[in-house]
Structure formats: structure tokens, C-alpha cells
Design an enzyme around this catalytic site. Structure first.
Site, PDB file in Angstrom:
ATOM      1  N   TYR A 129       0.858  -1.251  -0.471  1.00 38.85           N
ATOM      2  CA  TYR A 129      -0.196   0.155   0.097  1.00 38.85           C
ATOM      3  C   TYR A 129       1.035   1.300  -0.422  1.00 38.85           C
ATOM      4  O   TYR A 129       2.203   1.281   0.063  1.00 38.85           O
ATOM      5  CB  TYR A 129      -1.070   0.071   1.390  1.00 38.85           C
ATOM      6  CG  TYR A 129      -0.031   0.057   2.502  1.00 38.85           C
ATOM      7  CD1 TYR A 129       0.349   1.563   2.863  1.00 38.85           C
ATOM      8  CD2 TYR A 129      -0.040  -1.093   3.053  1.00 38.85           C
ATOM      9  CE1 TYR A 129       0.577   1.418   4.219  1.00 38.85           C
ATOM     10  CE2 TYR A 129       0.977  -0.767   4.265  1.00 38.85           C
ATOM     11  CZ  TYR A 129       0.561   0.564   4.941  1.00 38.85           C
ATOM     12  OH  TYR A 129       1.313   0.560   6.223  1.00 38.85           O
ATOM     13  N   CYS A 130       0.017   2.408  -0.406  1.00 42.32           N
ATOM     14  CA  CYS A 130       1.242   3.573  -0.561  1.00 42.32           C
ATOM     15  C   CYS A 130       0.211   4.956  -0.643  1.00 42.32           C
ATOM     16  O   CYS A 130      -1.041   4.594  -0.093  1.00 42.32           O
ATOM     17  CB  CYS A 130       1.946   3.715  -1.917  1.00 42.32           C
ATOM     18  SG  CYS A 130       1.292   3.402  -2.959  1.00 42.32           S
ATOM     19  N   THR A 131       0.635   6.463  -0.358  1.00 37.72           N
ATOM     20  CA  THR A 131      -0.473   6.753  -0.733  1.00 37.72           C
ATOM     21  C   THR A 131      -1.554   6.953  -1.538  1.00 37.72           C
ATOM     22  O   THR A 131      -2.703   6.680  -0.494  1.00 37.72           O
ATOM     23  CB  THR A 131       0.182   8.319  -0.337  1.00 37.72           C
ATOM     24  OG1 THR A 131       1.255   8.748  -0.070  1.00 37.72           O
ATOM     25  CG2 THR A 131      -1.218   9.692  -0.486  1.00 37.72           C
ATOM     26  N   ILE A 133      -4.290   4.333   0.287  1.00 35.47           N
ATOM     27  CA  ILE A 133      -4.639   4.750   1.130  1.00 35.47           C
ATOM     28  C   ILE A 133      -6.212   5.753   1.116  1.00 35.47           C
ATOM     29  O   ILE A 133      -6.983   5.382   1.998  1.00 35.47           O
ATOM     30  CB  ILE A 133      -3.338   5.020   2.347  1.00 35.47           C
ATOM     31  CG1 ILE A 133      -2.313   4.450   2.247  1.00 35.47           C
ATOM     32  CG2 ILE A 133      -3.884   6.059   3.864  1.00 35.47           C
ATOM     33  CD1 ILE A 133      -0.688   4.853   2.937  1.00 35.47           C
TER      34      ILE A 133
END
Length: 299
Positions: free
Chosen positions: A189-191, A218
Site C-alpha cells: 500500500y502507498c498514498t 490509502i
């Protein structure tokens, strides 16, 4: 009344003339009074822009008229109040640049992009699909961001790689630290999802056998679950807001580097030449010059 908004977006698509796209995007943003940061490469586009809602909507609509950007992933969030000229205060200026990569992992030769996007990536999961997978299996969350970003918010029990920049990820993966995860279901996961678009094919090429990525990152999960899901804390963002919450009352996971108070407040090191960012409560920021370990000691 002006409604300030921030738009986060990307599209992986082959671009024959990135410089022509850069000039078009620069002129389009100027005409709409937008500020922000846009990166363009032969692999596509990655940007964050802010301004008045109607202008940002017009920007998105016009950008999507370009065939390769028609399905561009886009996410909205509340912006800070505009200045007296109607410009976003979340960005100091407009920056539109051509780079070798739109996400700087430092391995452009490993990235393969086709008309349908990046090739060889992980299986994409919607927020609901992620929750279903977690309820059924023992998955490993793998943070695709810089370690600093995870200090104020992360998925529960996530693995946080020891990286200061995105370029550190390849060496981190090659180090052998995570070889024990190669046969486990790993959810990255990342921004906003773009870093995982590149990270997951890099992981698969290095022997990770079951790799997933949180589609929309996210931001999309926070829109879905608020404070009531698997995400904990605040989200670090790369603009003047520094962080954002998905609902009131988000957990305070960060610890002020100066006084130890729980906080989600982040600042840049007071030394203008330093690129380090740190967790620092608002009271300490107002009372002193917050700095990284090197520059705080020298202050």
C-alpha cells in the site's frame, strides 16, 4: 464562495513525446490558476494540483480528453483556503517536469508500460476485497512509502521498510531482509496507489510469489473506512497540509521528536538545505526551530 480542492492522480501509458505533454500541461494549469507538482515520462503522468473546485474539475476533464489519460485514476481531498489571488496555498508554485520515471525507484529499464498500464504488477484489491482477504487469510501488509510517512499512520501490524527515499526500495528488496515473506500473501500500500504500481512488479521479479496492491492506495481506503477499518492514524501528504485525517478523532501514532507528545503534526527541518522531515507537535514548532538529529544538535 471559493471551494479549495486538491487532486491526486496518475496514469501509466506510453508517451511518445513527454516534452509536448509537459508544455500542454503547464499551459493548461496556468490558464486555470492551478498550482502543484506534475511529473511526466515516457511511462505516463503523475501529479497533484490544487485550486478552486471548478478549475480543478475543468483541468481533470480536459486532461482526460487525451486518449492515454482517459481512464486516469483520480482522488479528491479538501484543500487549504486559497490566497487573495485565488491560488492554492497548499503548493508554493506550479512545477511541471519531464523525468525518466514518474515514480523514482531508479530502475526505469525494469518498468514495462503498455496501452493498458504497467505490466506484471500485483493483483489489485478494492477496499472491500482487501478486508475480505484479511478476514480469510493471514496476510502481510507491506508499506510502499518512505519510513517517515509511516510514523503518523499505517496499516495495523504492517512491515515498514527502512527507506528514506523511494530509490532505496530496490536495495532494500535485494538485501534479503524480506526473503521470509516471499511465499506469503503480501499486500502493498502507498498514498494513492502509484508507488505500488511499480513496487509490485519489482517484488514479483525478485521472487515474491503472491503480491497484492491496494487499488487507489490509502486515500481510497480512508474514503471507504474512515477511522473504523484496518488503517490507523493520519496520512502524510506531500503538500502544505503535511497530513490529513479521514474522520475526526484519528489515532495519534506519531511522537514529537522534541518533547515526546503524541501528535500527527509533521514539519520540515528548519535548515533550508536539509530535506529531512520530522514529527513535531505544534507547540514545539512554535516554541523552537525544529530540526533533524543533525541540525537540532547544531542549533
Amino acid at each position: 464562495m471559493a471551494v479549495p480542492k486538491v487532486l491526486l492522480y496518475y496514469a501509466f501509458t506510453p508517451l511518445a513525446d513527454p516534452e509536448a505533454v509537459r508544455l500542454w500541461q503547464r499551459d493548461l494549469c496556468r490558464s486555470l490558476n492551478l498550482r502543484g507538482r506534475i511529473l511526466i515520462s515516457r511511462h505516463g503522468i503523475n501529479g497533484t494540483v490544487g485550486g478552486e473546485l471548478r478549475d480543478v474539475k475543468r483541468y481533470l476533464r480536459t486532461t482526460r480528453e487525451f486518449a492515454g489519460f482517459a481512464g486516469m485514476d483520480a482522488k479528491w481531498s479538501e484543500g487549504s483556503p486559497l490566497d487573495d489571488k485565488g491560488l492554492s496555498t497548499d503548493f508554493p508554485k506550479l512545477s511541471v517536469k519531464v523525468r525518466d520515471e514518474i515514480v523514482s525507484f531508479g530502475v526505469p529499464e525494469e518498468i514495462v508500460v503498455g496501452a493498458d498500464g504497467i505490466q506484471g504488477g500485483g493483483t489489485k484489491l478494492s477496499p472491500s476485497e482487501l478486508e475480505a482477504l484479511v478476514s480469510e487469510r493471514d496476510v502481510v501488509f507491506f508499506d510502499g512509502r518512505n519510513a517517515f510517512e509511516a510514523e503518523i499512520g499505517r496499516f495495523r501490524d504492517a512491515v515498514i521498510p527502512d527507506v528514506r527515499t523511494t530509490r532505496d526500495f530496490v536495495a532494500e528488496l535485494d538485501s534479503g531482509k524480506y526473503d521470509h515473506l516471499k511465499d506469503k500473501p503480501v499486500v502493498t500500500y502507498c498514498t494513492g496507489g502509484i508507488r505500488c504500481e511499480v513496487l509490485t512488479p519489482l517484488m514479483k521479479a525478485r521472487g515474491f510469489t503472491e503480491v497484492y496492491q491496494l487499488d487507489g492506495g490509502i486515500v481510497r481506503y480512508g474514503e471507504h473506512a474512515g477511522n473504523d477499518g484496518l488503517w490507523e492514524g493520519s496520512l502524510y501528504v506531500f503538500d502544505g497540509r503535511m497530513s490529513m485525517d479521514f474522520a475526526p478523532g484519528a489515532a495519534l501514532l506519531g511522537t514529537c521528536t522534541l518533547c515526546g507528545t503524541a501528535t500527527n503534526h509533521t514539519v520540515n527541518c528548519h535548515e533550508s538545505s536539509c530535506r529531512v522531515q520530522l514529527v513535531c507537535c505544534g507547540e514545539c514548532e512554535r516554541a523552537t526551530s525544529a530540526g533533524c538529529s543533525v541540525h537540532q544538535a547544531a542549533a
